[in-house]
Design a protein around this motif. Structure first.
Motif, short mmCIF file in Angstrom:
data_model
loop_
_atom_site.label_atom_id
_atom_site.label_comp_id
_atom_site.label_asym_id
_atom_site.label_seq_id
_atom_site.Cartn_x
_atom_site.Cartn_y
_atom_site.Cartn_z
N GLY A 72 20.14 16.22 -10.62
CA GLY A 72 20.65 17.52 -9.87
C GLY A 72 19.75 18.32 -9.34
N SER A 73 18.49 18.03 -9.88
CA SER A 73 17.13 19.00 -9.50
C SER A 73 16.43 18.38 -8.52
CB SER A 73 16.45 19.09 -10.83
OG SER A 73 15.72 18.08 -11.24
N GLY A 74 15.61 19.03 -7.95
CA GLY A 74 14.70 18.77 -6.74
C GLY A 74 13.34 17.96 -7.89
N SER A 75 12.69 16.98 -6.94
CA SER A 75 11.54 16.34 -7.33
C SER A 75 10.18 17.21 -7.60
CB SER A 75 11.26 15.06 -6.34
OG SER A 75 12.31 14.25 -6.35
N LYS B 260 -15.53 -1.90 0.40
CA LYS B 260 -16.72 -1.37 1.22
C LYS B 260 -17.51 -0.39 0.61
CE LYS B 260 -14.42 -2.55 5.65
NZ LYS B 260 -14.16 -2.07 6.91
N PRO B 261 -18.59 0.11 0.98
CA PRO B 261 -19.20 1.43 0.31
C PRO B 261 -18.44 2.53 0.47
CG PRO B 261 -20.94 -0.17 1.01
CD PRO B 261 -19.83 -0.67 1.29
N GLU B 262 -17.91 2.74 1.71
CA GLU B 262 -17.07 4.02 2.14
C GLU B 262 -15.83 3.95 1.25
OE1 GLU B 262 -17.71 1.29 6.01
OE2 GLU B 262 -18.89 1.41 3.92
N ASP B 263 -15.38 3.07 0.59
CA ASP B 263 -14.20 2.97 -0.33
C ASP B 263 -14.60 3.78 -1.42
OD1 ASP B 263 -12.47 1.71 1.37
OD2 ASP B 263 -13.45 -0.04 0.70
N THR B 264 -15.66 4.02 -1.90
CA THR B 264 -16.25 4.88 -3.25
C THR B 264 -15.75 6.14 -3.13
OG1 THR B 264 -18.44 3.37 -3.11
CG2 THR B 264 -18.13 5.83 -4.54
N ALA B 265 -14.88 6.27 -4.19
CA ALA B 265 -14.33 7.55 -4.51
C ALA B 265 -13.66 7.64 -5.55
CB ALA B 265 -13.23 8.02 -3.40
N VAL B 266 -13.27 8.90 -6.02
CA VAL B 266 -12.19 9.01 -7.06
C VAL B 266 -10.75 8.82 -6.80
CG1 VAL B 266 -11.24 10.34 -9.12
CG2 VAL B 266 -13.63 10.40 -8.68
N TYR B 267 -10.09 7.91 -7.32
CA TYR B 267 -8.65 7.34 -6.90
C TYR B 267 -7.78 8.05 -7.86
CZ TYR B 267 -10.38 4.18 -3.37
OH TYR B 267 -10.96 3.56 -2.28
N TYR B 268 -6.84 8.84 -7.10
CA TYR B 268 -5.73 9.65 -8.09
C TYR B 268 -4.10 9.08 -7.69
CZ TYR B 268 -9.18 13.14 -8.80
OH TYR B 268 -10.30 13.71 -9.13
N CYS B 269 -3.57 8.75 -8.56
CA CYS B 269 -2.11 8.26 -8.53
C CYS B 269 -1.43 9.62 -8.32
CB CYS B 269 -1.71 7.45 -9.70
SG CYS B 269 -0.09 7.02 -9.90
N ASN B 270 -0.22 9.43 -7.71
CA ASN B 270 0.70 10.71 -7.44
C ASN B 270 2.04 9.99 -7.46
OD1 ASN B 270 2.39 12.08 -5.07
ND2 ASN B 270 1.26 13.57 -6.06
N ALA B 271 2.96 10.67 -7.99
CA ALA B 271 4.23 10.49 -8.20
C ALA B 271 5.33 11.55 -7.97
CB ALA B 271 4.73 9.77 -9.54
N ALA B 272 6.28 11.37 -7.22
CA ALA B 272 7.44 12.40 -7.12
C ALA B 272 8.49 11.79 -7.97
CB ALA B 272 7.93 12.40 -5.72
N VAL B 273 8.76 12.97 -8.98
CA VAL B 273 9.46 12.63 -10.24
C VAL B 273 10.66 13.54 -10.12
CG1 VAL B 273 9.80 12.34 -12.70
CG2 VAL B 273 7.62 11.74 -11.53
N LEU B 274 11.91 13.05 -10.25
CA LEU B 274 13.17 13.62 -10.60
C LEU B 274 13.34 13.88 -11.86
CD1 LEU B 274 15.45 15.04 -9.09
CD2 LEU B 274 16.59 13.24 -9.15
N VAL B 275 12.96 15.08 -12.56
CA VAL B 275 13.17 15.33 -14.07
C VAL B 275 14.56 15.19 -14.45
CG1 VAL B 275 12.46 16.58 -15.93
CG2 VAL B 275 10.80 16.25 -13.90
N TYR B 276 15.26 16.01 -13.86
CA TYR B 276 16.61 16.29 -14.33
C TYR B 276 17.48 15.96 -13.06
CZ TYR B 276 14.43 18.86 -18.08
OH TYR B 276 13.79 19.35 -19.23
#
Length: 121
Positions: free
Chosen positions: A104-107, A86-102
């Motif tokens: 024993g550490s947090g995301s 729909k026209p209402e869906d027009t937007a910039v879409y951004y991907c997001n991810a919670a990544v555990l780099v190491y």
């Protein structure tokens, strides 16, 4: 260290479909939850869809039944299949991810560069 690269945006007519992709690359232990956000002109960013590492999904009410979020854990990639746009869906879409780099550490949250989706006649 971690990059999210998006693709699949573009111009589509109302009722059409698009498929967005977002791939995580770099050095990290694991990718946990992944999500798609969007921001339309003059509006605040909103969560469109999210998916856990186990495949549980959630959607904002306005896209339920039309959008489907999925992921390929082997490729560290999340997808957003958008149907009946729909026209209402027009937007910039951004991907997001919670990544555990190491281990024993947090995301940590990482963001893609954004991809424009325009729904117009």
């Amino acid at each position: 260290q971690v990059q999210l690269v998006e693709s699949g945006g573009g111009l589509v007519q109302p009722g059409g479909s698009l498929r967005l992709s977002c791939a995580a690359s770099g050095r990290f232990f694991s990718v946990n939850a992944m999500a798609w956000y969007r921001q339309a002109p003059g509006k605040e960013r909103e969560l469109v869809a999210g998916i856990t590492s186990g495949g549980r999904t959630n959607y904002v009410d306005s896209v339920k039944g039309r959008f489907t979020i999925s992921r390929d854990n082997a490729k560290n990639t999340v997808y957003l299949q958008m149907n009946s746009l729909k026209p209402e869906d027009t937007a910039v879409y951004y991907c997001n991810a919670a990544v555990l780099v190491y281990y024993g550490s947090g995301s940590h949250d990482y963001w893609g560069q954004g991809t424009q989706v325009t729904v117009s006649s």
